[in-house]
Write a protein that holds these residues in place. Structure first.
Motif, short mmCIF file in Angstrom:
data_model
loop_
_atom_site.label_atom_id
_atom_site.label_comp_id
_atom_site.label_asym_id
_atom_site.label_seq_id
_atom_site.Cartn_x
_atom_site.Cartn_y
_atom_site.Cartn_z
N LEU A 110 37.62 -62.32 -118.35
CA LEU A 110 38.56 -62.67 -117.29
C LEU A 110 39.96 -62.95 -117.84
N LEU B 134 41.84 -66.57 -109.06
CA LEU B 134 40.47 -66.11 -109.30
C LEU B 134 39.82 -65.73 -107.97
N ASP C 47 35.23 -63.35 -109.71
CA ASP C 47 35.60 -64.08 -110.92
C ASP C 47 34.85 -65.41 -111.00
#
Length: 312
Positions: free
Chosen positions: A238, A284, A288
């Motif tokens: 990420l 996010l 995520d």
């Protein structure tokens, strides 16, 4: 609220020459003298304030953190700063990084009265929140009515009463503390707990605290630096996706909790602070967050691993 205003600076690793903080040794001043650490603290506070951060968190056990902060407040006269501090642990490390014992805990009326006077002498009217440091279900505070009454009197001075938690049973402590009342009024109005992607077990209890009107602060969102230095694969992926460091992903995960009023960052240098602040630009998505839920470990394991970390 603007994400930057939901961030706060924690001074645990800046007010003393050693702390349980993985990956910060190279960022701290060489020698870690009192003056060098004071200068580092002021530099971080200056940069954080310039960026829009308005919350600073300290504790009596953070060495000279309150002294450093008080000096900065007097010199800079910043507007809109909210200061929280804690009592219950005393710093006994004598400014030695290799001290056998760095802090000693005592939740007693005498310790509270002594440390409150010390905090007031250093922070004066800037103190907005005073917290019981590392409250657990075993704390004598839950049975000490005179101590509870003394804490309740702080509200008359315009200081909110809070508590912080540690250990694998944070959720139980939060729920029990929320039920404490003095003269028919809830004693605590803030709670500060450890929450990160490895140790999210207090999340539901913190949501309940927010629903009940308590201000929630999150600490150790980088797991004492482990998530920045040794991030799980999901975090690395990420971080690459969002073009930021893993520390920013960890902080963004904490900020994604709508019940988190303030997320504390423990940067020890302006360079660390800048990489941390990148979290405010990270959004996010649901996928995520599902990815970040995977690295969580049982609370007992997390706290056992934390207790094995060295003070450096």
């Amino acid at each position: 609220m603007d994400a930057i205003r939901r961030l706060g600076v924690g001074l645990a690793a800046l007010g003393r020459p050693a702390y349980i903080n993985v990956g910060s040794a190279g960022e701290l001043p060489a020698g870690r003298s009192v003056e060098a650490m004071r200068e580092a603290t002021w530099s971080v506070l200056d940069a954080a304030y310039a960026a829009g951060v308005r919350w600073v968190d300290a504790a009596r056990s953070y060495g000279r953190a309150e002294e450093f902060l008080g000096g900065w407040l007097a010199a800079r006269a910043p507007e809109g700063i909210r200061v929280s501090s804690k009592w219950g642990y005393a710093y006994v490390g004598e400014w030695r990084a290799d001290a056998e014992v760095h802090e000693v805990k005592e939740h007693s009326l005498g310790r509270f009265q002594t440390q409150y006077e010390e905090t007031r002498s250093l922070l004066g009217g800037h103190l907005a929140v005073y917290q019981v440091h590392s409250l657990t279900e075993e704390s004598p505070l839950f049975r000490d009515v005179p101590l509870q009454e003394a804490l309740a009197q702080l509200t008359a001075e315009g200081v909110r009463v809070g508590f912080s938690t540690s250990g694998p049973r944070q959720a139980d402590t939060i729920r029990r503390a929320m039920g404490l009342e003095v003269a028919g009024q809830r004693l605590f109005s803030t709670v500060q707990s450890t929450w990160n992607i490895l140790e999210p077990s207090a999340g539901e209890a913190l949501r309940e605290a927010d629903d009940a009107g308590l201000h929630v602060l999150l600490k150790e969102v980088l797991a004492n630096g482990r998530l920045a230095v040794r991030p799980p694969l999901e975090m690395e992926n990420l971080a690459s996706k969002h073009d930021v460091g893993p520390d920013a992903v960890a902080l963004a995960a904490a900020l994604s909790n709508p019940w988190a009023g303030t997320v504390l960052i423990g940067a020890v240098s302006t360079a660390q602070l800048q990489t941390n602040l990148a979290a405010t630009d990270v959004l996010l998505d649901e996928g995520d967050l599902e990815e970040l839920a995977r690295p969580a470990v049982p609370a007992e394991r997390y706290w056992a691993e934390r207790s094995a970390l060295s003070w450096t």
